[in-house]
Motif scaffolding. Structure first.
Motif, PDB file in Angstrom:
ATOM      1  N   UNK A 189     -15.734   3.006   4.257  1.00 60.93           N
ATOM      2  CA  UNK A 189     -14.526   3.822   4.153  1.00 60.93           C
ATOM      3  C   UNK A 189     -13.308   3.082   4.695  1.00 60.93           C
ATOM      4  N   UNK A 190     -13.460   2.450   5.839  1.00 55.00           N
ATOM      5  CA  UNK A 190     -12.355   1.669   6.390  1.00 55.00           C
ATOM      6  C   UNK A 190     -12.265   0.289   5.775  1.00 55.00           C
ATOM      7  N   UNK A 191     -13.429  -0.304   5.502  1.00 54.59           N
ATOM      8  CA  UNK A 191     -13.468  -1.651   4.934  1.00 54.59           C
ATOM      9  C   UNK A 191     -12.762  -1.719   3.575  1.00 54.59           C
ATOM     10  N   UNK A 192     -12.901  -0.648   2.788  1.00 50.05           N
ATOM     11  CA  UNK A 192     -12.337  -0.648   1.434  1.00 50.05           C
ATOM     12  C   UNK A 192     -10.818  -0.770   1.436  1.00 50.05           C
ATOM     13  N   UNK A 193     -10.174  -0.288   2.491  1.00 52.13           N
ATOM     14  CA  UNK A 193      -8.719  -0.418   2.576  1.00 52.13           C
ATOM     15  C   UNK A 193      -8.288  -1.877   2.560  1.00 52.13           C
ATOM     16  N   UNK A 194      -9.105  -2.732   3.159  1.00 51.78           N
ATOM     17  CA  UNK A 194      -8.794  -4.160   3.174  1.00 51.78           C
ATOM     18  C   UNK A 194      -9.148  -4.831   1.851  1.00 51.78           C
ATOM     19  N   UNK A 195     -10.376  -4.639   1.403  1.00 56.17           N
ATOM     20  CA  UNK A 195     -10.877  -5.429   0.281  1.00 56.17           C
ATOM     21  C   UNK A 195     -10.322  -4.985  -1.069  1.00 56.17           C
ATOM     22  N   UNK A 196      -9.798  -3.752  -1.176  1.00 53.30           N
ATOM     23  CA  UNK A 196      -9.258  -3.301  -2.459  1.00 53.30           C
ATOM     24  C   UNK A 196      -7.782  -3.608  -2.629  1.00 53.30           C
ATOM     25  N   UNK A 197      -7.224  -4.350  -1.705  1.00 56.54           N
ATOM     26  CA  UNK A 197      -5.828  -4.746  -1.859  1.00 56.54           C
ATOM     27  C   UNK A 197      -5.070  -4.872  -0.562  1.00 56.54           C
ATOM     28  N   UNK A 198      -5.585  -4.271   0.510  1.00 56.04           N
ATOM     29  CA  UNK A 198      -4.875  -4.315   1.777  1.00 56.04           C
ATOM     30  C   UNK A 198      -4.701  -5.717   2.326  1.00 56.04           C
ATOM     31  N   UNK A 199      -5.786  -6.489   2.360  1.00 55.18           N
ATOM     32  CA  UNK A 199      -5.695  -7.851   2.882  1.00 55.18           C
ATOM     33  C   UNK A 199      -4.832  -8.732   1.985  1.00 55.18           C
ATOM     34  N   UNK A 200      -4.929  -8.535   0.670  1.00 57.57           N
ATOM     35  CA  UNK A 200      -4.128  -9.311  -0.283  1.00 57.57           C
ATOM     36  C   UNK A 200      -2.637  -9.100  -0.041  1.00 57.57           C
ATOM     37  N   UNK A 201      -2.232  -7.837   0.085  1.00 57.03           N
ATOM     38  CA  UNK A 201      -0.820  -7.522   0.299  1.00 57.03           C
ATOM     39  C   UNK A 201      -0.376  -7.994   1.676  1.00 57.03           C
ATOM     40  N   UNK A 202      -1.238  -7.848   2.682  1.00 60.37           N
ATOM     41  CA  UNK A 202      -0.899  -8.301   4.033  1.00 60.37           C
ATOM     42  C   UNK A 202      -0.656  -9.807   4.058  1.00 60.37           C
ATOM     43  N   UNK A 203      -1.478 -10.548   3.333  1.00 60.62           N
ATOM     44  CA  UNK A 203      -1.312 -12.008   3.276  1.00 60.62           C
ATOM     45  C   UNK A 203      -0.001 -12.362   2.584  1.00 60.62           C
ATOM     46  N   UNK A 204       0.319 -11.657   1.498  1.00 57.99           N
ATOM     47  CA  UNK A 204       1.588 -11.911   0.816  1.00 57.99           C
ATOM     48  C   UNK A 204       2.771 -11.604   1.725  1.00 57.99           C
ATOM     49  N   UNK A 228       9.172 -20.629  -0.107  1.00 56.29           N
ATOM     50  CA  UNK A 228       9.575 -20.205   1.223  1.00 56.29           C
ATOM     51  C   UNK A 228      10.036 -18.767   1.291  1.00 56.29           C
ATOM     52  N   UNK A 229       9.784 -17.989   0.247  1.00 61.38           N
ATOM     53  CA  UNK A 229      10.226 -16.604   0.194  1.00 61.38           C
ATOM     54  C   UNK A 229       9.098 -15.675   0.646  1.00 61.38           C
ATOM     55  N   UNK A 230       9.425 -14.754   1.524  1.00 61.70           N
ATOM     56  CA  UNK A 230       8.461 -13.775   1.982  1.00 61.70           C
ATOM     57  C   UNK A 230       8.581 -12.472   1.201  1.00 61.70           C
ATOM     58  N   UNK A 231       7.715 -11.523   1.508  1.00 63.30           N
ATOM     59  CA  UNK A 231       7.732 -10.234   0.825  1.00 63.30           C
ATOM     60  C   UNK A 231       8.091  -9.151   1.825  1.00 63.30           C
ATOM     61  N   UNK A 232       9.056  -8.299   1.456  1.00 62.58           N
ATOM     62  CA  UNK A 232       9.488  -7.221   2.329  1.00 62.58           C
ATOM     63  C   UNK A 232       8.608  -5.990   2.211  1.00 62.58           C
ATOM     64  N   UNK A 233       8.991  -4.942   2.935  1.00 62.05           N
ATOM     65  CA  UNK A 233       8.235  -3.702   2.926  1.00 62.05           C
ATOM     66  C   UNK A 233       8.192  -3.092   1.527  1.00 62.05           C
ATOM     67  N   UNK A 234       9.302  -3.168   0.811  1.00 66.44           N
ATOM     68  CA  UNK A 234       9.331  -2.636  -0.550  1.00 66.44           C
ATOM     69  C   UNK A 234       8.315  -3.343  -1.441  1.00 66.44           C
ATOM     70  N   UNK A 235       8.183  -4.642  -1.219  1.00 67.22           N
ATOM     71  CA  UNK A 235       7.195  -5.400  -1.985  1.00 67.22           C
ATOM     72  C   UNK A 235       5.770  -4.997  -1.629  1.00 67.22           C
ATOM     73  N   UNK A 236       5.547  -4.679  -0.354  1.00 64.37           N
ATOM     74  CA  UNK A 236       4.216  -4.234   0.082  1.00 64.37           C
ATOM     75  C   UNK A 236       3.842  -2.944  -0.626  1.00 64.37           C
ATOM     76  N   UNK A 237       4.766  -1.979  -0.611  1.00 69.13           N
ATOM     77  CA  UNK A 237       4.511  -0.685  -1.251  1.00 69.13           C
ATOM     78  C   UNK A 237       4.301  -0.863  -2.754  1.00 69.13           C
TER      79      UNK A 237
END
Length: 222
Positions: free
Chosen positions: A43-58, A66-75
């Motif tokens: 239940x908690x693990x799925x938050x990471x593996x279904x896209x959470x870790x991917x977006x966090x890394x971005x 050299x461009x980062x991603x803002x909060x809007x990009x995360x959402x």
């Protein structure tokens, strides 16, 4: 190059392959009761593996320009992740005790049954055993690091968690599940070292099979 390697490390160290690997494995040795515990763990693990870790890394690692991603990009990225959105919807339905109609389960069952095969097939397509020495050393290092955390989590689950013995046994096995099958796929999307990611993922599978088999047999035969 540094960020491409860091992305691989972050993808293959965080998260567990529960649905495609650990769940059928646990059910084989511990039955349906063990499968339920593995699902709750997921239940908690799925938050990471279904896209959470991917977006966090971005968000944490800037791209090649050299461009980062803002909060809007995360959402935006999370909202475009079909697995993540599906998980959130199902979690909300479960929270308000809304049961999915049986006809939908019957339609989706063949798709779900094919998931482990497709995940392993994709890993096989991306896997290349002819890695460079630097990639081999990095893959082994990441695998050892993951196993180190696995040992710590396993001992903590078995000796410190306030649950019954059966629950603690299942949890102490589940934490040795291999890295997420989606890690190589997200490596492609992040323009990371796909060959390194696939090789590392394969090493975690080999180690997972050995350790989880040993612990499961030890627990179920004593």
């Amino acid at each position: 190059m540094v960020n491409r390697t860091r992305a691989v490390a972050m993808l293959n160290i965080t998260g567990f392959n529960i649905g495609c690997f650990a769940l059928p494995f646990i059910q084989l040795y511990f039955g349906n009761a063990g499968g339920v515990l593995a699902t709750i763990f997921d239940t908690g693990n799925a938050l990471l593996v279904t896209g959470g870790s991917y977006v966090l890394i971005k968000y944490l690692l800037p791209n090649s320009q050299g461009e980062g991603m803002g909060i809007n990009g995360v959402v935006k990225n999370l909202s475009q992740s079909v697995p993540f959105c599906t998980y959130i919807v199902m979690f909300l339905l479960a929270s308000i005790h809304v049961k999915v109609p049986d006809v939908i389960n019957q339609i989706l069952h063949p798709i779900g049954a094919a998931t482990p095969f497709l995940a392993m097939f994709m890993l096989g397509v991306l896997f290349n055993p002819n890695v460079e020495s630097s990639q081999f050393k990095m893959a082994v290092g990441l695998t050892v690091m993951r196993l180190g955390w696995g040992i710590l989590f396993s001992l903590t689950a078995y000796y410190l968690l306030p649950f019954d013995l059966f629950t603690r046994q299942v949890l102490s096995v589940v934490v040795f599940a291999p890295a997420s099958a989606l890690a190589p796929i997200y490596s492609v999307r992040l323009d990371a070292d796909v060959q390194l990611s696939a090789f590392t993922n394969s090493l975690t599978i080999i180690c997972g099979v050995i350790i989880m088999s040993y612990l499961s047999v030890m627990y179920t035969t004593t």
